[in-house]
Scaffold this motif. Structure first.
Motif, PDB file in Angstrom:
ATOM      1  N   SER A 128       0.909  -1.487  -0.080  1.00 42.08           N
ATOM      2  CA  SER A 128      -0.011  -0.033  -0.020  1.00 42.08           C
ATOM      3  C   SER A 128       0.822   1.384  -0.069  1.00 42.08           C
ATOM      4  O   SER A 128       2.170   1.153   0.122  1.00 42.08           O
ATOM      5  CB  SER A 128      -0.824   0.108   1.272  1.00 42.08           C
ATOM      6  N   ILE A 129       0.271   2.564   0.091  1.00 38.58           N
ATOM      7  CA  ILE A 129       1.103   3.724   0.019  1.00 38.58           C
ATOM      8  C   ILE A 129       1.614   4.118   1.469  1.00 38.58           C
ATOM      9  O   ILE A 129       0.741   4.848   2.019  1.00 38.58           O
ATOM     10  CB  ILE A 129       0.431   4.764  -0.900  1.00 38.58           C
ATOM     11  N   THR A 130       2.372   3.366   1.882  1.00 37.85           N
ATOM     12  CA  THR A 130       2.818   3.526   3.389  1.00 37.85           C
ATOM     13  C   THR A 130       3.574   5.029   3.219  1.00 37.85           C
ATOM     14  O   THR A 130       4.057   5.666   2.073  1.00 37.85           O
ATOM     15  CB  THR A 130       3.639   2.704   3.997  1.00 37.85           C
ATOM     16  N   GLY A 131       3.971   5.487   4.266  1.00 37.92           N
ATOM     17  CA  GLY A 131       4.936   6.880   4.584  1.00 37.92           C
ATOM     18  C   GLY A 131       6.200   6.644   3.668  1.00 37.92           C
ATOM     19  O   GLY A 131       6.529   7.404   2.640  1.00 37.92           O
ATOM     20  N   PRO A 132       6.930   5.392   3.756  1.00 44.80           N
ATOM     21  CA  PRO A 132       8.359   5.435   2.969  1.00 44.80           C
ATOM     22  C   PRO A 132       7.882   5.019   1.465  1.00 44.80           C
ATOM     23  O   PRO A 132       8.563   5.709   0.765  1.00 44.80           O
ATOM     24  CB  PRO A 132       8.797   4.105   3.658  1.00 44.80           C
ATOM     25  N   ALA A 133       6.768   4.416   1.398  1.00 44.65           N
ATOM     26  CA  ALA A 133       6.358   4.128  -0.108  1.00 44.65           C
ATOM     27  C   ALA A 133       6.041   5.591  -0.816  1.00 44.65           C
ATOM     28  O   ALA A 133       6.602   5.833  -1.998  1.00 44.65           O
ATOM     29  CB  ALA A 133       5.282   3.175   0.008  1.00 44.65           C
ATOM     30  N   LYS A 134       5.391   6.625  -0.111  1.00 45.76           N
ATOM     31  CA  LYS A 134       4.942   7.545  -0.616  1.00 45.76           C
ATOM     32  C   LYS A 134       6.150   8.363  -0.843  1.00 45.76           C
ATOM     33  O   LYS A 134       6.250   9.298  -2.015  1.00 45.76           O
ATOM     34  CB  LYS A 134       3.851   8.450   0.307  1.00 45.76           C
ATOM     35  N   ASN A 135       7.169   8.522   0.015  1.00 45.85           N
ATOM     36  CA  ASN A 135       8.447   9.331  -0.138  1.00 45.85           C
ATOM     37  C   ASN A 135       8.849   8.775  -1.531  1.00 45.85           C
ATOM     38  O   ASN A 135       9.559   9.717  -2.271  1.00 45.85           O
ATOM     39  CB  ASN A 135       9.082   9.136   1.126  1.00 45.85           C
ATOM     40  N   LEU A 136       8.977   7.624  -1.594  1.00 47.78           N
ATOM     41  CA  LEU A 136       9.891   7.205  -2.631  1.00 47.78           C
ATOM     42  C   LEU A 136       9.189   7.173  -3.963  1.00 47.78           C
ATOM     43  O   LEU A 136       9.814   7.684  -5.040  1.00 47.78           O
ATOM     44  CB  LEU A 136       9.861   5.539  -2.619  1.00 47.78           C
ATOM     45  N   LEU A 137       8.025   7.207  -4.140  1.00 50.31           N
ATOM     46  CA  LEU A 137       7.239   7.485  -5.367  1.00 50.31           C
ATOM     47  C   LEU A 137       7.265   8.963  -5.794  1.00 50.31           C
ATOM     48  O   LEU A 137       7.430   9.499  -7.005  1.00 50.31           O
ATOM     49  CB  LEU A 137       5.695   7.283  -5.160  1.00 50.31           C
ATOM     50  N   GLU A 138       7.237  10.136  -4.828  1.00 50.15           N
ATOM     51  CA  GLU A 138       7.501  11.448  -4.918  1.00 50.15           C
ATOM     52  C   GLU A 138       8.870  11.727  -5.703  1.00 50.15           C
ATOM     53  O   GLU A 138       9.026  12.449  -6.468  1.00 50.15           O
ATOM     54  CB  GLU A 138       7.110  12.165  -3.788  1.00 50.15           C
ATOM     55  N   PHE A 139       9.804  10.881  -5.015  1.00 49.62           N
ATOM     56  CA  PHE A 139      11.037  11.071  -5.408  1.00 49.62           C
ATOM     57  C   PHE A 139      11.261  10.686  -6.781  1.00 49.62           C
ATOM     58  O   PHE A 139      11.735  11.348  -7.674  1.00 49.62           O
ATOM     59  CB  PHE A 139      12.039  10.224  -4.520  1.00 49.62           C
ATOM     60  N   ALA A 140      10.643   9.498  -7.121  1.00 56.19           N
ATOM     61  CA  ALA A 140      10.624   9.174  -8.490  1.00 56.19           C
ATOM     62  C   ALA A 140      10.135  10.159  -9.336  1.00 56.19           C
ATOM     63  O   ALA A 140      10.702  10.287 -10.435  1.00 56.19           O
ATOM     64  CB  ALA A 140       9.909   7.915  -8.788  1.00 56.19           C
ATOM     65  N   HIS A 141       8.918  10.904  -8.980  1.00 58.76           N
ATOM     66  CA  HIS A 141       8.477  11.916  -9.919  1.00 58.76           C
ATOM     67  C   HIS A 141       9.878  13.155 -10.097  1.00 58.76           C
ATOM     68  O   HIS A 141       9.428  13.696 -11.242  1.00 58.76           O
ATOM     69  CB  HIS A 141       7.152  12.588  -9.160  1.00 58.76           C
TER      70      HIS A 141
ATOM     71  N   ILE B  86       1.736  -1.309  -6.403  1.00 62.21           N
ATOM     72  CA  ILE B  86       2.135  -1.747  -7.753  1.00 62.21           C
ATOM     73  C   ILE B  86       1.264  -0.746  -8.846  1.00 62.21           C
ATOM     74  O   ILE B  86       1.757  -0.284  -9.855  1.00 62.21           O
ATOM     75  CB  ILE B  86       1.774  -3.198  -8.116  1.00 62.21           C
ATOM     76  N   GLU B  87       0.046  -0.449  -8.339  1.00 56.03           N
ATOM     77  CA  GLU B  87      -0.776   0.355  -9.439  1.00 56.03           C
ATOM     78  C   GLU B  87      -0.329   1.633  -9.421  1.00 56.03           C
ATOM     79  O   GLU B  87      -0.035   2.243 -10.439  1.00 56.03           O
ATOM     80  CB  GLU B  87      -2.264   0.354  -8.981  1.00 56.03           C
ATOM     81  N   ALA B  88       0.237   2.213  -8.423  1.00 63.39           N
ATOM     82  CA  ALA B  88       0.907   3.566  -8.299  1.00 63.39           C
ATOM     83  C   ALA B  88       2.203   3.493  -9.076  1.00 63.39           C
ATOM     84  O   ALA B  88       2.506   4.711  -9.964  1.00 63.39           O
ATOM     85  CB  ALA B  88       1.242   3.886  -6.916  1.00 63.39           C
ATOM     86  N   LEU B  89       2.925   2.568  -9.099  1.00 62.25           N
ATOM     87  CA  LEU B  89       4.077   2.299  -9.947  1.00 62.25           C
ATOM     88  C   LEU B  89       3.739   2.533 -11.403  1.00 62.25           C
ATOM     89  O   LEU B  89       4.346   3.172 -12.205  1.00 62.25           O
ATOM     90  CB  LEU B  89       5.073   1.352  -9.631  1.00 62.25           C
ATOM     91  N   LYS B  90       2.617   1.553 -11.857  1.00 65.38           N
ATOM     92  CA  LYS B  90       2.325   1.448 -13.154  1.00 65.38           C
ATOM     93  C   LYS B  90       1.646   2.731 -13.834  1.00 65.38           C
ATOM     94  O   LYS B  90       2.217   3.291 -14.709  1.00 65.38           O
ATOM     95  CB  LYS B  90       1.228   0.647 -13.357  1.00 65.38           C
ATOM     96  N   LYS B  91       1.047   3.654 -12.787  1.00 67.20           N
ATOM     97  CA  LYS B  91       0.325   4.650 -13.227  1.00 67.20           C
ATOM     98  C   LYS B  91       1.526   5.882 -13.324  1.00 67.20           C
ATOM     99  O   LYS B  91       1.303   6.564 -14.258  1.00 67.20           O
ATOM    100  CB  LYS B  91      -0.732   5.304 -12.169  1.00 67.20           C
ATOM    101  N   ALA B  92       2.355   5.944 -12.774  1.00 72.42           N
ATOM    102  CA  ALA B  92       3.726   6.925 -12.798  1.00 72.42           C
ATOM    103  C   ALA B  92       4.595   6.527 -13.724  1.00 72.42           C
ATOM    104  O   ALA B  92       5.609   7.107 -13.887  1.00 72.42           O
ATOM    105  CB  ALA B  92       4.203   7.093 -11.483  1.00 72.42           C
ATOM    106  N   GLN B  93       4.584   5.315 -14.431  1.00 68.47           N
ATOM    107  CA  GLN B  93       5.352   4.808 -15.262  1.00 68.47           C
ATOM    108  C   GLN B  93       6.867   4.681 -14.768  1.00 68.47           C
ATOM    109  O   GLN B  93       7.788   4.924 -15.327  1.00 68.47           O
ATOM    110  CB  GLN B  93       5.309   5.593 -16.687  1.00 68.47           C
TER     111      GLN B  93
END
Length: 289
Positions: free
Chosen positions: A91-104, A132-139
């Motif tokens: 799920s979009i945990t705190g560490p996961a959200k940080n990593l996703l934002e960094f990827a952007h 996984i869905e968030a990773l796919k959506k953000a490519q």
């Protein structure tokens, strides 16, 4: 090492160039200006339009700055940083959200960053999930490492194969399990390893025992990054050398000001905001009391 760059003003934090008002140097090396063993990031000033705020929550290093001579003078050129980040999230945990934002933000950094994310799944959980869905959506490039159970040591081979394929400048982990697997795999002998420490949850006694693996793993990381100075003593008690520890607080994207019309409660009332999941260690009960 320090290299003075003409007509550029900025500082490298965690290997990333940030515009600042008071510095005129580019520092290179492990964790940039933090390489000397300091435990907190230096004061930074930058425009949100120039650089995403979330880069402050991810420490990377190991890029090269090489001086090239061309007609009309010399300049510095910086190659891309390849980062392989292993995180256990469904799920979009705190560490996961940080990593996703960094990827952007990776496409707009100097030097640019190629980020590849890896996560671990078992066959019964192989179907898609919010992370996984968030990773796919953000490519965002990602890999799923399959395991059959806790004693599936073939996961070490798959982790090594992925590392060889990505050939990262920085190997980054975010969880107790991935920390321990990285140590067992021998990856730290080939790639600079930065282990993130986000604190622990202890919902069961089994999880409490599981967390103790960090006492073995984190000592071997080249750098341990934690998100608050409150964890410094915990890491030192776990045997992590103080010189290896860096504190970089979590960051968030700037958001608009809350207008009076959107505030809860009657006009003029005080509003108390607590941000965090409903778990024992967040201690909401003490806050309410």
């Amino acid at each position: 090492h320090k290299a003075v760059l003409p007509k550029r003003v900025g500082t490298v934090v965690g290997g990333l160039f940030l515009h600042t008002r008071n510095e005129n140097s580019l520092y290179v090396g492990l964790l940039g200006t933090l390489a000397g063993g300091t435990r907190s990031a230096p004061p930074i000033s930058y425009s949100a339009s120039e650089f995403p705020a979330m880069v402050l929550s991810v420490a990377v290093s190991g890029y090269s700055v090489r001086r090239t001579r061309r007609q009309g003078g010399s300049k510095f050129s910086m190659r891309k940083i390849r980062v392989l980040a292993v995180i256990e999230a469904t799920s979009i945990t705190g560490p996961a959200k940080n990593l996703l934002e960094f990827a952007h933000s990776c496409a707009s950094t100097e030097p640019p960053i190629d980020l590849h994310i890896a996560t671990i799944r078992r066959p019964e959980n192989a179907a898609t999930d919010p992370f996984i869905e968030a990773l796919k959506k953000a490519q965002i490039p990602y890999s799923v490492l399959m395991e059959t159970g806790a004693a599936d040591f073939s996961l070490l081979r798959r982790l090594n194969d992925l590392a060889e394929s990505v050939a990262p400048d920085i190997f980054q982990t975010h969880n107790v399990k991935s920390n321990f697997l990285t140590l067992l795999s021998g990856i730290p002998k080939r790639y600079p390893w930065i282990a993130w420490h986000h604190g622990y949850t202890q919902p069961t006694f089994r999880q409490h025992l599981y967390n103790q693996l960090d006492r073995i793993s984190l000592r071997k990381a080249r750098r341990v990054v934690t998100v608050t100075s409150a964890f410094l003593m915990e890491l030192k008690n776990a045997g992590v050398s103080p010189e290896k520890i860096t504190v970089i607080g979590n960051a968030i994207k700037p958001f608009g000001e809350i207008t009076p019309a959107s505030r809860p409660g009657p006009p003029g009332s005080r509003v108390l905001l607590s941000v965090g999941r409903l778990s024992k260690e967040k201690d909401h009960a003490a806050l309410i009391k």
